[in-house]
Design an enzyme around this catalytic site. Structure first.
Site, PDB file in Angstrom:
ATOM      1  N   ASP A  94      77.307  83.054 100.897  1.00 30.97           N
ATOM      2  CA  ASP A  94      76.779  81.843 100.275  1.00 30.97           C
ATOM      3  C   ASP A  94      75.751  82.185  99.204  1.00 30.97           C
ATOM      4  O   ASP A  94      75.729  81.586  98.122  1.00 30.97           O
ATOM      5  CB  ASP A  94      76.200  80.895 101.331  1.00 30.97           C
ATOM      6  CG  ASP A  94      75.345  81.589 102.376  1.00 30.97           C
ATOM      7  OD1 ASP A  94      75.297  82.834 102.407  1.00 30.97           O
ATOM      8  OD2 ASP A  94      74.720  80.869 103.187  1.00 30.97           O
ATOM      9  N   TYR A 122      93.681  85.428 106.421  1.00 26.94           N
ATOM     10  CA  TYR A 122      94.973  85.018 105.870  1.00 26.94           C
ATOM     11  C   TYR A 122      96.144  85.615 106.645  1.00 26.94           C
ATOM     12  O   TYR A 122      97.264  85.117 106.555  1.00 26.94           O
ATOM     13  CB  TYR A 122      95.081  85.429 104.399  1.00 26.94           C
ATOM     14  CG  TYR A 122      94.172  84.659 103.464  1.00 26.94           C
ATOM     15  CD1 TYR A 122      93.431  83.568 103.900  1.00 26.94           C
ATOM     16  CD2 TYR A 122      94.051  85.031 102.135  1.00 26.94           C
ATOM     17  CE1 TYR A 122      92.605  82.872 103.043  1.00 26.94           C
ATOM     18  CE2 TYR A 122      93.221  84.337 101.262  1.00 26.94           C
ATOM     19  CZ  TYR A 122      92.496  83.261 101.729  1.00 26.94           C
ATOM     20  OH  TYR A 122      91.678  82.577 100.875  1.00 26.94           O
ATOM     21  N   ASP A 151      87.448  83.747  91.889  1.00 23.49           N
ATOM     22  CA  ASP A 151      87.757  82.581  91.063  1.00 23.49           C
ATOM     23  C   ASP A 151      86.491  82.001  90.445  1.00 23.49           C
ATOM     24  O   ASP A 151      86.488  81.565  89.289  1.00 23.49           O
ATOM     25  CB  ASP A 151      88.466  81.509  91.891  1.00 23.49           C
ATOM     26  CG  ASP A 151      89.959  81.772  92.033  1.00 23.49           C
ATOM     27  OD1 ASP A 151      90.422  82.811  91.531  1.00 23.49           O
ATOM     28  OD2 ASP A 151      90.653  80.947  92.647  1.00 23.49           O
ATOM     29  N   ASP A 165      88.732  85.880  97.582  1.00 24.84           N
ATOM     30  CA  ASP A 165      89.544  84.864  96.921  1.00 24.84           C
ATOM     31  C   ASP A 165      88.641  83.846  96.233  1.00 24.84           C
ATOM     32  O   ASP A 165      88.826  83.497  95.056  1.00 24.84           O
ATOM     33  CB  ASP A 165      90.428  84.192  97.975  1.00 24.84           C
ATOM     34  CG  ASP A 165      91.501  83.289  97.378  1.00 24.84           C
ATOM     35  OD1 ASP A 165      91.561  83.146  96.147  1.00 24.84           O
ATOM     36  OD2 ASP A 165      92.276  82.726  98.160  1.00 24.84           O
ATOM     37  N   LYS A 214      79.124  87.817 105.917  1.00 25.40           N
ATOM     38  CA  LYS A 214      78.401  86.719 106.577  1.00 25.40           C
ATOM     39  C   LYS A 214      77.964  87.224 107.938  1.00 25.40           C
ATOM     40  O   LYS A 214      78.249  86.649 108.990  1.00 25.40           O
ATOM     41  CB  LYS A 214      79.311  85.487 106.688  1.00 25.40           C
ATOM     42  CG  LYS A 214      78.565  84.202 107.065  1.00 25.40           C
ATOM     43  CD  LYS A 214      77.538  83.760 106.036  1.00 25.40           C
ATOM     44  CE  LYS A 214      76.936  82.415 106.457  1.00 25.40           C
ATOM     45  NZ  LYS A 214      75.756  82.076 105.629  1.00 25.40           N
TER      46      LYS A 214
END
Length: 359
Positions: free
Chosen positions: A223, A141, A251, A247, A191
């Site tokens: 994942d 980001y 959620d 993020d 990852k």
């Protein structure tokens, strides 16, 4: 010593939900909380007034505050601004970066009264209590270079995913220390089978682990972590991960609890200054209708009292008041169920305030 709290209502449902949380803050003042409260503009509201999503006056107030309560930013009104630096979300990112709010704590807690409201079977989520620790000021980001440019006759978008050892170590220590105070289990999400950045992330976490021998460290690819959150969420205690993965996962975890409208968050810097906000967004589709759930924002006040102001008793009283209201069967539309009383935003605020004052 009088401490300063800055309230930033923001956009969409932000003003409605922060109004109810501010009532709880005012009640805390009558119980001896020595704070000075002021408001400021951020996001789309700030753009409309000042032409900037984070005006200098707001940033100055934020830097001077001991804690910040934020509602939400953004909405379709500003989605078509051609200058991306003027969009409401840049105000939020600017606060995080300028204040050094690198540690985002996002609890996912299923209240017993709401276990049946989850999209998962009640037995999978009853008693759920996860703390997701998200690095907030680095990663993709904020990485440079970034942009959209023309290459070989076509537009190409690009972002840079980057973390330094010191950034990883800083968030890692926060997560290990939280795990020590909880169930002593920490899952680091990366990852590392694909991304060099997260190979480094995993190496730094492993390097820190011997300093926290009472904490069991595990690793999981992002994942798989997403799959496990919906398969067997109670296997997790504390999860730590980078900005983008955090993020998304936080959620997803929020919805395990029945509604993202129930979940608060804290973003802390190294000095203990924090910005507190509900995990949900500005929900422009329901703004102004008086049906938004204010409980995540009220619970964000409890996190503020606990993490930035060290007012543990008042924090617990707020959390207990929320539990009492749920026990009494009051629900906003997002958590409504058969046999429960559906109430408005202000009515839910009334009920929590009454329960807090009666405690």
């Amino acid at each position: 010593m009088t401490r300063k709290i800055l309230v930033l209502p923001g956009d969409g449902i932000g003003p409605e939900i922060t109004a109810q949380a501010s009532r709880i803050l005012a009640a805390c003042q009558t119980q001896g909380l020595d704070v000075e409260i002021e408001e400021g503009l951020v996001g789309g509201a700030a753009y409309d007034e000042h032409g900037e999503p984070l005006p200098a006056v707001t940033l100055e107030k934020a830097k001077a505050a001991d804690a910040i309560l934020l509602g939400a930013v953004g909405g379709p009104k500003w989605d078509k601004l051609e200058d991306l630096t003027k969009r409401p979300e840049k105000g939020l990112l600017g606060l995080r970066k300028n204040l050094g709010l690198f540690a985002n704590l996002r609890p996912a807690i299923t209240y017993p009264q709401l276990a049946s409201a989850s999209s998962l079977k009640p037995e999978l989520v009853a008693g759920l209590d996860i703390m997701i620790v998200r690095e907030l000021t680095g990663g993709i980001y904020f990485g440079q270079p970034r942009g959209i440019e023309v290459r070989d006759g076509q537009r190409v978008g690009f972002n840079t995913y980057v973390y330094s050892e010191s950034e990883i170590e800083r968030i890692g220590r926060v997560a290990f220390e939280l795990a020590q105070k909880r169930g002593k289990r920490l899952c680091s999400v990366d990852k590392a089978n694909v991304l060099e950045v997260t190979i480094l992330w995993r190496e730094v976490m492993e390097r820190l682990a011997p300093e926290y021998p009472d904490v069991e460290l595990s690793h999981m690819y992002v994942d798989n972590a997403a799959m496990q959150l919906v398969r067997a969420p109670k296997q997790f205690d504390v999860m730590v991960t980078g900005n983008m993965f955090g993020d998304i996962l936080s959620d997803a975890a929020a919805m395990l609890t029945g509604s993202i409208g129930m979940l608060p968050s804290a973003s802390l810097n190294q000095s203990g200054q924090g910005m507190y906000e509900p995990c949900h967004g500005s929900a422009p589709d329901i703004a102004g209708r008086g049906i938004a759930n204010p409980l995540a924002t009220i619970l964000s006040v409890a996190m503020m009292l606990r993490y930035s102001l060290s007012e543990f008793e008042l924090a617990q009283r707020i959390e207990d008041a929320v539990g009492k209201v749920l026990d009494d069967g009051l629900r906003t539309a997002d958590i409504a169920s058969e046999g429960m009383r559906t109430v408005s935003t202000s009515e839910m605020g009334d009920a929590v305030l009454a329960a807090f004052e009666a405690a």
